[in-house]
Scaffold this motif. Structure first.
Motif, PDB file in Angstrom:
ATOM      1  N   LEU A  44      13.504  -1.992  -3.855  1.00  0.00           N
ATOM      2  CA  LEU A  44      12.627  -2.052  -2.831  1.00  0.00           C
ATOM      3  C   LEU A  44      12.881  -3.362  -1.886  1.00  0.00           C
ATOM      4  O   LEU A  44      12.690  -3.013  -0.506  1.00  0.00           O
ATOM      5  N   LEU A  45      13.266  -4.390  -2.059  1.00  0.00           N
ATOM      6  CA  LEU A  45      13.647  -5.375  -1.389  1.00  0.00           C
ATOM      7  C   LEU A  45      14.670  -4.782  -0.447  1.00  0.00           C
ATOM      8  O   LEU A  45      14.761  -5.392   1.021  1.00  0.00           O
ATOM      9  N   LEU A  46      15.817  -4.389  -0.897  1.00  0.00           N
ATOM     10  CA  LEU A  46      16.821  -3.876  -0.044  1.00  0.00           C
ATOM     11  C   LEU A  46      16.301  -2.862   1.194  1.00  0.00           C
ATOM     12  O   LEU A  46      16.792  -2.624   1.871  1.00  0.00           O
ATOM     13  N   ALA A  97       0.772  -1.245   0.201  1.00  0.00           N
ATOM     14  CA  ALA A  97       0.184   0.121  -0.021  1.00  0.00           C
ATOM     15  C   ALA A  97       0.908   1.178  -0.036  1.00  0.00           C
ATOM     16  O   ALA A  97       0.396   2.329  -0.572  1.00  0.00           O
ATOM     17  N   LEU A  98       1.933   1.103   0.386  1.00  0.00           N
ATOM     18  CA  LEU A  98       3.224   2.062   0.315  1.00  0.00           C
ATOM     19  C   LEU A  98       4.250   1.826  -0.988  1.00  0.00           C
ATOM     20  O   LEU A  98       5.144   2.406  -0.885  1.00  0.00           O
ATOM     21  N   SER A  99       3.812   1.143  -1.629  1.00  0.00           N
ATOM     22  CA  SER A  99       4.653   0.810  -3.026  1.00  0.00           C
ATOM     23  C   SER A  99       5.953   0.267  -2.745  1.00  0.00           C
ATOM     24  O   SER A  99       7.021   0.934  -3.340  1.00  0.00           O
ATOM     25  N   GLY A 100       6.206  -0.546  -1.640  1.00  0.00           N
ATOM     26  CA  GLY A 100       7.373  -0.778  -1.172  1.00  0.00           C
ATOM     27  C   GLY A 100       8.404   0.391  -0.674  1.00  0.00           C
ATOM     28  O   GLY A 100       9.659   0.070  -0.697  1.00  0.00           O
ATOM     29  N   GLY A 101       7.887   1.337  -0.270  1.00  0.00           N
ATOM     30  CA  GLY A 101       8.500   2.368   0.182  1.00  0.00           C
ATOM     31  C   GLY A 101       8.566   3.490  -0.919  1.00  0.00           C
ATOM     32  O   GLY A 101       9.187   4.688  -0.376  1.00  0.00           O
ATOM     33  N   PRO A 110       9.600 -16.196 -19.167  1.00  0.00           N
ATOM     34  CA  PRO A 110      10.810 -16.462 -18.546  1.00  0.00           C
ATOM     35  C   PRO A 110      11.668 -16.146 -20.090  1.00  0.00           C
ATOM     36  O   PRO A 110      12.704 -16.834 -20.373  1.00  0.00           O
ATOM     37  N   THR A 111      11.294 -15.299 -20.894  1.00  0.00           N
ATOM     38  CA  THR A 111      11.808 -15.266 -22.244  1.00  0.00           C
ATOM     39  C   THR A 111      12.882 -14.122 -22.353  1.00  0.00           C
ATOM     40  O   THR A 111      12.852 -13.936 -23.585  1.00  0.00           O
ATOM     41  N   CYS A 112      13.451 -13.716 -21.488  1.00  0.00           N
ATOM     42  CA  CYS A 112      14.507 -12.769 -21.801  1.00  0.00           C
ATOM     43  C   CYS A 112      15.770 -13.558 -22.203  1.00  0.00           C
ATOM     44  O   CYS A 112      16.259 -14.415 -21.924  1.00  0.00           O
ATOM     45  N   PRO A 113      16.245 -13.070 -23.534  1.00  0.00           N
ATOM     46  CA  PRO A 113      17.255 -13.736 -24.180  1.00  0.00           C
ATOM     47  C   PRO A 113      18.620 -13.497 -23.437  1.00  0.00           C
ATOM     48  O   PRO A 113      19.532 -14.250 -23.663  1.00  0.00           O
ATOM     49  N   ALA A 114      18.484 -12.463 -22.379  1.00  0.00           N
ATOM     50  CA  ALA A 114      20.017 -12.522 -21.578  1.00  0.00           C
ATOM     51  C   ALA A 114      19.801 -13.136 -20.412  1.00  0.00           C
ATOM     52  O   ALA A 114      20.771 -13.125 -19.655  1.00  0.00           O
ATOM     53  N   HIS A 115      18.802 -14.005 -20.146  1.00  0.00           N
ATOM     54  CA  HIS A 115      18.497 -14.780 -19.005  1.00  0.00           C
ATOM     55  C   HIS A 115      18.479 -13.954 -17.605  1.00  0.00           C
ATOM     56  O   HIS A 115      18.828 -14.236 -16.679  1.00  0.00           O
ATOM     57  N   ILE A 116      17.971 -12.884 -17.669  1.00  0.00           N
ATOM     58  CA  ILE A 116      17.825 -11.639 -16.672  1.00  0.00           C
ATOM     59  C   ILE A 116      16.608 -12.173 -15.764  1.00  0.00           C
ATOM     60  O   ILE A 116      15.570 -12.169 -16.349  1.00  0.00           O
ATOM     61  N   LYS A 117      16.836 -12.510 -14.536  1.00  0.00           N
ATOM     62  CA  LYS A 117      15.595 -12.600 -13.679  1.00  0.00           C
ATOM     63  C   LYS A 117      14.978 -11.458 -13.490  1.00  0.00           C
ATOM     64  O   LYS A 117      14.987 -10.623 -12.198  1.00  0.00           O
ATOM     65  N   ILE A 118      14.071 -10.856 -14.458  1.00  0.00           N
ATOM     66  CA  ILE A 118      13.808  -9.480 -14.345  1.00  0.00           C
ATOM     67  C   ILE A 118      12.667  -9.189 -13.128  1.00  0.00           C
ATOM     68  O   ILE A 118      12.815  -8.220 -12.497  1.00  0.00           O
ATOM     69  N   ASP A 119      11.937 -10.348 -12.912  1.00  0.00           N
ATOM     70  CA  ASP A 119      10.765 -10.125 -11.672  1.00  0.00           C
ATOM     71  C   ASP A 119      11.456  -9.672 -10.526  1.00  0.00           C
ATOM     72  O   ASP A 119      10.826  -9.549  -9.455  1.00  0.00           O
ATOM     73  N   ASP A 120      12.759 -10.399 -10.286  1.00  0.00           N
ATOM     74  CA  ASP A 120      13.367 -10.221  -8.953  1.00  0.00           C
ATOM     75  C   ASP A 120      14.193  -9.201  -9.053  1.00  0.00           C
ATOM     76  O   ASP A 120      14.487  -8.185  -8.024  1.00  0.00           O
TER      77      ASP A 120
END
Length: 341
Positions: A280-282, A189-193, A264-274
């Motif tokens: 925000l996680l930090l 509700a605070l958009s992760g800060g 999971p279709t990033c050609p560079a194999h970046i885990k975009i959703d993380d």
């Protein structure tokens, strides 16, 4: 005091819920102090999860002896029946209780249903029959999974990102929950800060009488703001509405909901959703778990972005994902260097 009823659960609580993810970052005694202060001043809904390191233990410690006077929701991210029961038994032990009011599947990439072959929903039903849980629920970041859960009528509540940066699609989810008499718990509700004006955040959520926002709290001054709204709830004014409109212009492009549509279709194999939520996680959880060699390698993949645009085309929220990844990687490297965000 403004209250909200969580759909067919019949659970009626103060419009302020306590999100117990951030209390991972503070001591057991400091967490217990905040939790008890919240309870003593009218907040009676507390949300935690098996994955929030020691959050459940702190909640259990704080409310020992008064468990029946409040509501606790927790979550399991397990994808197996065995893991489900392990999580539930651990949660009950940590929370020092023999039941949880709401047990939620924690952001699965599908909607568990009876007969789907996983046995997960059947395990929920058995746990409910045994009295270990009272309501079966789900959390999600994905629009299609959320809507499938709503339309299935199998779940009592949905926890979903909802703040004043919400899109029309998000609002459709809120309205669909109301139509199905399904409780709606607003995470982020605070958009992760990203959102720092709590009065504006509260006033936005207050426009929806079926929504229970859970505020992530780790400091007493943050808690005091929301406690002050119990007797003096902010309402949407012309000034607040204008402020929110400006905020949406400034912040909307910076909020990744982790829905996974770009994967999971990033050609560079970046885990975009993380990676696109790392800043925000930090800010909202212990940094050590995000600074492991594995996490560093995951974030370093951002350097391999070829700017193909595939992720932007698939994002239901219109985010400039490559720019967002670059911003998150910059923040990440600063934290690695010992600089606070």
């Amino acid at each position: 005091m403004v209250t909200v009823t969580l759909g067919k659960t019949g659970i009626t609580v103060n419009k302020n819920g306590f999100g117990a993810l951030p209390i991972q970052r503070i001591s057991k005694e400091d967490a217990a102090y905040l939790l008890r202060k919240a309870y003593d001043n009218g907040i009676n809904f507390f949300d935690t999860a098996r994955q929030y390191s020691d959050s459940e233990e702190k909640v259990g410690y704080a409310f020992k002896g008064i468990r029946d006077k409040l509501y606790i929701s927790t979550k399991t991210a397990s994808t197996t029946v065995e893991g489900f029961w392990d999580d539930l038994h651990t949660s009950l032990k940590n929370l020092q209780t023999d039941y949880v009011d709401i047990l939620q599947f924690h952001n699965p990439d599908f909607c568990p249903k009876p007969g789907d072959g996983t046995g997960l929903y059947e395990a929920m039903l058995k746990a409910k029959e045994q009295g270990k849980i009272r309501h079966i629920s789900i959390t999600n970041h994905r629009l299609h999974v959320a809507m499938e859960a709503i339309e299935s009528d199998l779940y009592d509540t949905l926890q979903f990102p909802f703040c004043y940066l919400a899109s029309e699609k998000d609002i459709e989810i809120v309205n669909a929950c109301k139509e199905h008499n399904m409780g709606f718990i607003a995470m982020k509700a605070l958009s992760g800060g990203l959102i720092t004006n709590s009065a504006a955040a509260y006033a936005f959520e207050a426009q929806y009488d079926n929504v229970l926002p859970i505020w992530g709290v780790q400091r007493e001054k943050e808690l005091d703001e929301f406690l002050s709204y119990i007797d003096n709830p902010p309402v949407m004014t012309e000034d607040l509405s204008s402020f929110i409109a400006k905020e949406r212009e400034t912040l909307s492009g910076s909020f990744c909901r982790g829905c996974g549509y770009c994967m999971p279709t990033c050609p560079a194999h970046i885990k975009i959703d993380d990676c696109a939520r790392m800043s925000l996680l930090l800010r909202r959880s212990p940094s050590a778990g995000h600074l492991t060699p594995e996490s560093q390698a995951m974030m370093a993949k951002i350097e391999d972005c070829i700017h193909c645009g595939n992720c932007m085309k698939k994002c239901p929220y219109g985010l400039n994902t490559p720019d967002l990844l670059a911003e998150n990687y910059k923040d990440y490297k600063e934290v690695l260097a010992g600089k606070p965000l």
